[in-house]
Design an enzyme around this catalytic site. Structure first.
Site, PDB file in Angstrom:
ATOM      1  CB  ILE A  60      -3.920  -3.154   6.042  1.00  0.00           C
ATOM      2  CG1 ILE A  60      -2.885  -3.536   4.989  1.00  0.00           C
ATOM      3  CG2 ILE A  60      -5.153  -4.052   5.918  1.00  0.00           C
ATOM      4  CD1 ILE A  60      -2.350  -4.951   5.123  1.00  0.00           C
ATOM      5  N   PRO A  61      -5.987  -0.183   6.920  1.00  0.00           N
ATOM      6  CG  PRO A  61      -7.176   1.655   6.102  1.00  0.00           C
ATOM      7  CD  PRO A  61      -6.050   0.719   5.776  1.00  0.00           C
ATOM      8  CG  HIS A  62      -7.697  -3.569  10.656  1.00  0.00           C
ATOM      9  ND1 HIS A  62      -6.445  -3.205  10.192  1.00  0.00           N
ATOM     10  CD2 HIS A  62      -7.485  -4.098  11.881  1.00  0.00           C
ATOM     11  CE1 HIS A  62      -5.536  -3.520  11.087  1.00  0.00           C
ATOM     12  NE2 HIS A  62      -6.130  -4.052  12.138  1.00  0.00           N
ATOM     13  N   GLY A  63     -11.072  -1.991  11.620  1.00  0.00           N
ATOM     14  CA  GLY A  63     -11.711  -1.587  12.871  1.00  0.00           C
ATOM     15  C   GLY A  63     -11.060  -2.179  14.107  1.00  0.00           C
TER      16      GLY A  63
END
Length: 145
Positions: A60-63
């Site tokens: 779950i890539p996120h900033g």
């Protein structure tokens, strides 16, 4: 604007590296108007700090926290990699979910995705889905769409 729609779902993606997979998930958020182009760089930056691989074939890539100002609206993208992508975990990631949370939405989305995938059958359901609509319906059951 919907958090998740068929325009933000890719069924059969290929990538040679996790950064390419993250960029693909992030670009779907950019195209949908949820984030600025710079947000994708912050997703890659976060991955350098700590892996966003959650286990069970899910990343779950996120900033980063500093990326909040680059989020225009809450959104999510789902990219399926049938061949898997090495995120540095015990096994490859087969589902990469890019997220961008406006305001306080970030943790809520992470929690809801985690709840959906806490069921052992969920990754299998997402991987076996034949259409984007089927994937959308799995997530609508989790109140994300």
């Amino acid at each position: 604007m919907s958090i998740l729609s068929t325009e933000k779902i890719v069924l059969d993606a290929k990538a040679s590296h996790k950064n390419e997979a993250i960029r693909l998930a992030g670009e779907l958020l950019v195209k949908a108007g949820h984030v600025t182009e710079d947000y994708v760089d912050k997703m890659l930056e976060r991955e350098e700090i700590v892996s966003t691989y959650m286990g069970g074939g899910l990343a779950i890539p996120h900033g980063t926290k500093e990326a909040k100002s680059l989020v225009k609206s809450t959104g999510m993208s789902i990219v399926r990699f049938p061949e898997g992508i090495d995120f540095g975990g015990d096994e490859p990631a087969f589902v990469v979910i890019g997220i961008a949370g406006a305001g306080g939405d970030h943790m809520g989305i992470l929690t809801q995705v985690a709840m959906i995938f806490s069921d052992d059958d969920s990754i299998e359901k997402v991987m076996d889905a034949q259409t984007k609509e089927e994937i959308l319906s799995i997530f609508q059951g989790g109140d994300l769409a």
